[in-house]
Structure formats: C-alpha cells, structure tokens
Design a protein around this motif. Structure first.
Motif, PDB file in Angstrom:
ATOM      1  N   ALA A 126      42.604  44.876  41.148  1.00 48.82           N
ATOM      2  CA  ALA A 126      42.599  46.034  42.040  1.00 48.82           C
ATOM      3  C   ALA A 126      41.765  45.748  43.284  1.00 48.82           C
ATOM      4  O   ALA A 126      42.120  46.159  44.398  1.00 48.82           O
ATOM      5  N   GLY A 127      40.655  45.038  43.113  1.00 52.44           N
ATOM      6  CA  GLY A 127      39.814  44.685  44.258  1.00 52.44           C
ATOM      7  C   GLY A 127      40.551  43.817  45.261  1.00 52.44           C
ATOM      8  O   GLY A 127      40.457  44.030  46.477  1.00 52.44           O
ATOM      9  N   GLU A 128      41.293  42.830  44.774  1.00 50.70           N
ATOM     10  CA  GLU A 128      42.054  41.976  45.693  1.00 50.70           C
ATOM     11  C   GLU A 128      43.149  42.764  46.393  1.00 50.70           C
ATOM     12  O   GLU A 128      43.370  42.608  47.606  1.00 50.70           O
ATOM     13  N   ALA A 129      43.850  43.609  45.633  1.00 47.69           N
ATOM     14  CA  ALA A 129      44.941  44.396  46.234  1.00 47.69           C
ATOM     15  C   ALA A 129      44.395  45.352  47.288  1.00 47.69           C
ATOM     16  O   ALA A 129      44.991  45.517  48.371  1.00 47.69           O
ATOM     17  N   ARG A 130      43.255  45.956  47.013  1.00 51.90           N
ATOM     18  CA  ARG A 130      42.692  46.900  47.979  1.00 51.90           C
ATOM     19  C   ARG A 130      42.080  46.170  49.180  1.00 51.90           C
ATOM     20  O   ARG A 130      42.111  46.689  50.299  1.00 51.90           O
ATOM     21  N   PHE A 131      41.549  44.980  48.967  1.00 55.44           N
ATOM     22  CA  PHE A 131      41.114  44.175  50.109  1.00 55.44           C
ATOM     23  C   PHE A 131      42.292  43.895  51.032  1.00 55.44           C
ATOM     24  O   PHE A 131      42.192  44.068  52.256  1.00 55.44           O
ATOM     25  N   LEU A 132      43.406  43.455  50.458  1.00 52.86           N
ATOM     26  CA  LEU A 132      44.577  43.146  51.276  1.00 52.86           C
ATOM     27  C   LEU A 132      45.098  44.398  51.980  1.00 52.86           C
ATOM     28  O   LEU A 132      45.441  44.359  53.164  1.00 52.86           O
ATOM     29  N   ARG A 133      45.155  45.508  51.249  1.00 54.27           N
ATOM     30  CA  ARG A 133      45.601  46.746  51.883  1.00 54.27           C
ATOM     31  C   ARG A 133      44.660  47.133  53.021  1.00 54.27           C
ATOM     32  O   ARG A 133      45.112  47.558  54.101  1.00 54.27           O
ATOM     33  N   GLY A 134      43.362  46.977  52.811  1.00 58.11           N
ATOM     34  CA  GLY A 134      42.402  47.266  53.871  1.00 58.11           C
ATOM     35  C   GLY A 134      42.646  46.402  55.094  1.00 58.11           C
ATOM     36  O   GLY A 134      42.579  46.878  56.237  1.00 58.11           O
TER      37      GLY A 134
ATOM     38  N   ASN B  26      37.060  37.229  48.043  1.00 57.88           N
ATOM     39  CA  ASN B  26      35.937  37.420  47.116  1.00 57.88           C
ATOM     40  C   ASN B  26      35.056  38.576  47.617  1.00 57.88           C
ATOM     41  O   ASN B  26      35.352  39.230  48.619  1.00 57.88           O
ATOM     42  N   LYS B  27      33.971  38.809  46.908  1.00 60.99           N
ATOM     43  CA  LYS B  27      33.045  39.898  47.231  1.00 60.99           C
ATOM     44  C   LYS B  27      32.568  39.832  48.674  1.00 60.99           C
ATOM     45  O   LYS B  27      32.497  40.848  49.380  1.00 60.99           O
ATOM     46  N   TRP B  28      32.250  38.624  49.146  1.00 56.37           N
ATOM     47  CA  TRP B  28      31.610  38.473  50.446  1.00 56.37           C
ATOM     48  C   TRP B  28      32.603  38.573  51.592  1.00 56.37           C
ATOM     49  O   TRP B  28      32.231  38.995  52.693  1.00 56.37           O
ATOM     50  N   ALA B  29      33.840  38.202  51.346  1.00 58.62           N
ATOM     51  CA  ALA B  29      34.873  38.461  52.356  1.00 58.62           C
ATOM     52  C   ALA B  29      35.048  39.959  52.541  1.00 58.62           C
ATOM     53  O   ALA B  29      35.167  40.464  53.665  1.00 58.62           O
ATOM     54  N   ALA B  30      35.055  40.691  51.425  1.00 54.37           N
ATOM     55  CA  ALA B  30      35.182  42.154  51.496  1.00 54.37           C
ATOM     56  C   ALA B  30      33.975  42.765  52.198  1.00 54.37           C
ATOM     57  O   ALA B  30      34.119  43.693  53.017  1.00 54.37           O
ATOM     58  N   ALA B  31      32.774  42.265  51.894  1.00 54.74           N
ATOM     59  CA  ALA B  31      31.573  42.789  52.544  1.00 54.74           C
ATOM     60  C   ALA B  31      31.619  42.530  54.055  1.00 54.74           C
ATOM     61  O   ALA B  31      31.274  43.408  54.858  1.00 54.74           O
ATOM     62  N   SER B  32      32.041  41.337  54.435  1.00 52.50           N
ATOM     63  CA  SER B  32      32.128  41.007  55.863  1.00 52.50           C
ATOM     64  C   SER B  32      33.115  41.924  56.569  1.00 52.50           C
ATOM     65  O   SER B  32      32.861  42.406  57.688  1.00 52.50           O
TER      66      SER B  32
ATOM     67  N   MET C 173      34.438  45.042  47.595  1.00 49.65           N
ATOM     68  CA  MET C 173      33.112  44.422  47.570  1.00 49.65           C
ATOM     69  C   MET C 173      32.426  44.632  46.224  1.00 49.65           C
ATOM     70  O   MET C 173      31.763  43.737  45.696  1.00 49.65           O
ATOM     71  N   GLU C 174      32.599  45.809  45.659  1.00 53.68           N
ATOM     72  CA  GLU C 174      31.919  46.146  44.406  1.00 53.68           C
ATOM     73  C   GLU C 174      32.606  45.568  43.179  1.00 53.68           C
ATOM     74  O   GLU C 174      31.985  45.501  42.108  1.00 53.68           O
TER      75      GLU C 174
END
Length: 585
Positions: A145-153, A210-216, A196-197
């Motif tokens: 879900a984190g990867e999918a939501r990163f991509l959607r973001g 990963n976490k840090w790509a999302a944080a950036s 990120m979480e």
C-alpha cells in the motif's frame, strides 16, 4: 465477495488494447486480457499490478516525448532553459508551450493528463485488490500500500503542478465523473505521509520507492505550499538519516556526470529514479528512455533529431566572477562567446571567460569535448541554428565507450539505459536550503548550497581536452577544456546578503545544478518569479532567436497549463462539463 476485474500491465506493455464488437453477446464475455480477483487476489497477483503501476512512470504507451517523466517540454522548454530545437515546423505543438500561447486543444497536454491518470488508475487498482487479497501478511500489505500510494502521490503531484485544480480519484471512487473544485494538496500529503510511515528503509529491487524517497517527496510537497517549517523538519531527517532503496547513505557523488552515466546510476545521490534499460530483448526502446529519443544532436553519431537545445540565457548563466561566484543579476550583459552563424568549416575559438564546469556537463558547445564523442563541431550538429541557437543538450547522452551496453539502436532514434532522476540528493539539499533561508537560518542554508558548489569545484568535474581529437576514447589530457572557476561562498555570505538576495542565490544555484532536468518552470511559478524571469528571457532571447520571439508570460493565467479540452468534453453531462477550465483560457 465483491468481484473485481483487472487488466494486467507489464513494464513492456503500457496499455492493453481495447476490443469492440457488433455482436451483443460480446458484452457477456469476459474481456480479453482481464483477470478476476480469484486469479489476482494473492501476493503474486498484487505484486504484478504494482509493477504495472511503476511501469506507467515513463508515460510510454499513452505518449512518448509528450509524456516523458523528465518534463523536458513543460519544465525546461517552458522554463526558458531550452529551445524546442529541430526546425520550426517539427513537433509544432511545442512552439505555443514555449511562448505561452498554448490553448486547451493542444494535444501534448491531453496526453500528459491521460498518462498521469493512467498511473493513478493502476495505483488505485493495487489498493482495491489489496483489500480482498488473501495470504498476504499485514506487514507486506502495508509495504505494498505504501508503494502504491507513493506512486499515486507522484502522479497527482505532476498533475497538480501542471494543471492545479484536477479531480481526485482514489480506490474508493465509484462515480468517476468528478469535478475539479477541491484542492488536492492535502490528499497528496496524506499519500506521501502514509508511504513514509509504511515503507522500509531499503528495498530488494532498487527501482522501488523506500521510506526516504517518500519523505523527500513529502518535504517537496510542503515546500510547494510554502509550509517552510514543515519542509525543514522533513529535510533535516532526510539529510541526517536517509538512504537509497539499495541501502546507500544519501550523499553527492564525486563526479557530477555520474548522475547521467548508466554505468554509475542508482548511486548514493539517487533518491527516486525512473529505471531505464537498453537492449531488453523487445526490439524497441520502450523501456530505454524513449521520451528523450528526439534530443540528440542532429547529423551526429546519434542520427537524430536535434531537439532540446539549451538557450543562450542558460549558457550565459554559468559565467563566473574572478572569485568563482555566479553572476546572478548580470550574466547576460557580456554574453558567453558562441559560434552562432559560423559554419563548422570556419575557425572558432571557445570563450576564455571563466565558467562553472557544470556548463560543460550540461551544454554541448563548439570546441569543447562532447563527453567522449570528440569535440562538438558546432553548426554541423545543429539542425537549424538560425531558429534555436548553437547549443546541444548533454545530460541524457550516452557515452561512446559504453554504447554497446547502454545505448539502444532498435528504433529510428536512439534509446538509452540512463535513468530519469525524479529527485536526487542535490535537489534535496537545495530545497532544504530554500526552507532554511525562508526561516532566517542563513548559515545552514549556505552550508547546503556550498555542499553542491564544492562538488562542482572537485578536480573530477573539470572537463579536459584531447591530445588527438580524432581519438576521443583514449585521448583525454589533464588540460582543462575551458577556463573553469567555481568556489563555495565564504562564511557569513548569505547573512550579509539578507533574506531576499540569499534566496536569489539559492534559486540561481538550482538553475545551475538542475538545468535541463525539467524543474525550472515549476520552480519559477512556486517562487512567484515566473513573469519577471520569463519575460526578461523573452526580451533577451527573443531578440536573438526567432522561435521564442513574441513570447510572453501573463500573471494570473500562465502559472498553470489549461485543462485539456478533450477532458472537458469527455466530462460533459447534460451539456455541461463537471470540469472547470483554468483562469484565462
């Protein structure tokens, strides 16, 4: 159990074909290429859909150069750092984008819109299926879900910065005829926060977020909204603790050029990149930087096509003072010498004015080595110098020494394995510097800028000439190809400038460091500098080169591109569209 149907996407097939039939019974048959939840509602099936969501990053299948993730048309050409290039009649839809005469019928905009919503649809499909999938641990569900939501973001971030007000469609949406009357920044924030979480520090495949790509990306989202304290807090964490998906501590690579050398990619500077590959067995360049296929010098070893020529304004920006500092306010007063109007059989000696060495890793100019392909010959490699100037783009060009591995000649124009960097660590440092300066922390802002400038000053970043220009692969010397001079700022320099001038120095550093990477237009808009900088550009460049003559940026209109007319028409119900056009169009 609710039933779903999913089209399975792969990295090689951007979209599945649509099938039609005159037979009514066709509607009763399963769609060709569609798979039900019974087949896909497991970890392997969900992972395949997730890979499909990543595959949409390159935009191929919906468009090509129109949808390229580097945004070379919308960020760099529209940002005044590149001409369209080629000749005036080639890809004419780019011309009004470059001069801000674009209208809602422009097909480039519709393709970009479609490509981003294609990625959103794929990410939403992952999240929908994840709700009913069986045999997946809770930890893995959160990661997926984190990867999918990163991509959607990411896809929504692209839409937001281009079009501003766009409809939000997520995995819970059932009525897809949604209006564009709600600001989606909070939704984008939530996607990146969740990612990120819930994402791990590192990933088994380097191309995964990963976490840090999302944080950036979250920090970048705050910065775009001028939420500087929130951005600073995120960037502090990223700079202190961030690692790449393959576990490397974030940092600047010693060699500036390694960011666009396929043999050195996925290094410690790569925060998030669209992965490219050459010679993948498909006999196409669909996965090999196809969106950049037009952007090689013309009549050169690369064959095609002469687009994406750096502007005179951009090249002039790399001139430096005797102290090695940029000429932030007056770089166009005494322009850098160039070979405009001089044929390649006539003598030309490059300028001895001192320049930042990043110039010659960014801009191909006559008499200077073009990577390891020999000296740039000037007009012989330019398709129509009279309309778009004397320069060639250098980032995204593969090296001769490794061309057998990292270049792909499967199409009429080259492909390559050079990744597209969506965020790199130098970008993070300069975004962090901006947030610090906005908050009055000038010493910290200067430290981040100086980290970037100190890398440019390293000996490895001096472009050297050849002993024998006919033997470029083995003929490099230790002799600088130009008069290079770049230095970090002395202690207390930003504090002495004050807030506004310190910010101008940071903004200019972004121009130098991130040139031709698709950021410039969007930076100018978020800084509120677009009218000032772009109209000055049109006054200067338009007087010299006709392809941008008459260009003009209108405040209150041109900060965003028009909503594509095709989408407004498609969203029409009862003679009225649910989509509202942007102001001024």
């Amino acid at each position: 159990m609710k039933r779903f149907k999913y089209i399975l996407y792969t990295a090689m097939v951007a979209t599945m074909p649509l099938f039609t039939s005159c037979e009514d019974e066709f509607l009763e048959k399963p769609a060709i290429g569609a798979l039900s939840d019974e087949v896909l509602a497991n970890e392997a099936g969900v992972e395949k859909l997730l890979i499909g969501a990543y595959a949409a990053l390159d935009g191929i299948g919906i468009g090509n150069w129109e949808t390229d993730p580097s945004n070379w048309v919308y960020g760099s050409v529209a940002g005044g750092e590149a001409h369209k290039g080629s000749d005036g009649a080639d890809q004419p839809a780019i011309n009004p984008i470059a001069t801000f005469n674009v209208d809602p019928s422009n097909g480039f905009l519709n393709l970009k819109w479609r490509a981003m919503y294609e990625g959103i649809t794929r990410a939403n499909s992952v999240l929908s299926l994840l709700e009913v999938a069986e045999g997946i641990s809770e930890g893995e569900k959160q990661r997926i879900a984190g990867e999918a939501r990163f991509l959607r973001g990411h896809y929504y971030f692209e839409l937001k910065k281009m079009f501003n007000m766009v409809p939000w469609i997520d995995e819970t949406t059932t009525d897809f005829n949604q209006p564009n009357n709600v600001d989606i920044w909070p939704n984008i924030e939530e996607d990146f926060k969740f990612a990120m979480e819930n994402l791990p520090n590192s990933q088994p495949q380097v191309g995964r977020a990963n976490k840090w790509a999302a944080a950036s990306y979250l920090g970048k989202t705050y910065l775009y909204q001028q939420e500087f304290a929130e951005a600073k807090a995120i960037f502090d964490d990223v700079i202190a603790n961030g690692v790449t998906s393959n576990g490397l501590t974030y940092g600047l690579v010693d060699k500036f050029k390694d960011n666009w050398d396929a043999s050195a990619e996925n290094n410690k500077e790569s925060v998030f990149a669209v992965q490219m590959v050459a010679n993948d067995g498909t006999n196409t360049i669909a996965n090999g930087n196809m969106g950049q296929m037009l952007n090689f010098p013309y009549n050169s070893p690369f064959r095609c096509c002469g687009f994406y020529q750096p502007t005179l304004d951009l090249a002039n920006s790399y001139q430096t003072t005797a102290q090695g500092f940029p000429m932030v306010d007056n770089y166009n007063i005494d322009p850098l010498k160039n070979d405009q109007g001089i044929t390649s059989d006539k003598a030309f000696v490059p300028d001895q004015q001192s320049v930042d060495p990043r110039l010659d890793w960014t801009v191909g100019r006559r008499g200077i080595p073009f990577l390891d392909w020999g000296l740039h010959p000037g007009q012989a490699w330019i398709r129509e110098q009279s309309s778009a100037g004397p320069y060639s783009a250098k980032k995204f060009i593969y090296w001769q020494a490794t061309a057998d591995t990292y270049a792909d000649q499967s199409s009429w124009a080259p492909g390559s394995a050079i990744n597209v960097l969506i965020i790199r660590f130098a970008d993070v440092l300069l975004m962090a510097a901006e947030a610090e300066a906005q908050l009055g922390n000038f010493a910290q802002a200067q430290e981040y800028v100086n980290m970037v400038r100190a890398r440019a000053d390293r000996p490895e970043n001096i472009v050297t000439t050849y002993v024998d220009p006919s033997e470029p692969l083995d003929g490099f010397t230790d002799v600088p190809a130009a008069n290079y001079n770049v230095e970090p700022y002395p202690e207390g320099y930003f504090a002495g400038l004050g807030k506004e001038e310190a910010l101008e120095a940071i903004y200019f550093e972004r121009k130098l460091e991130l040139a031709l990477e698709g950021h410039r237009f969007f930076d100018l808009v978020r800084w509120g500098k677009a009218a000032e900088k772009l109209n000055a550009f049109f006054d200067y460049e338009g007087a010299l080169l006709p392809d941008v003559e008459g260009g003009f940026f209108t405040t209150g209109k041109n900060e965003y591109f028009p909503i594509p007319q095709r989408q407004i028409d498609l969203q029409t119900v009862g003679g009225e569209s649910v989509l509202t056009q942007n102001p001024g169009f």
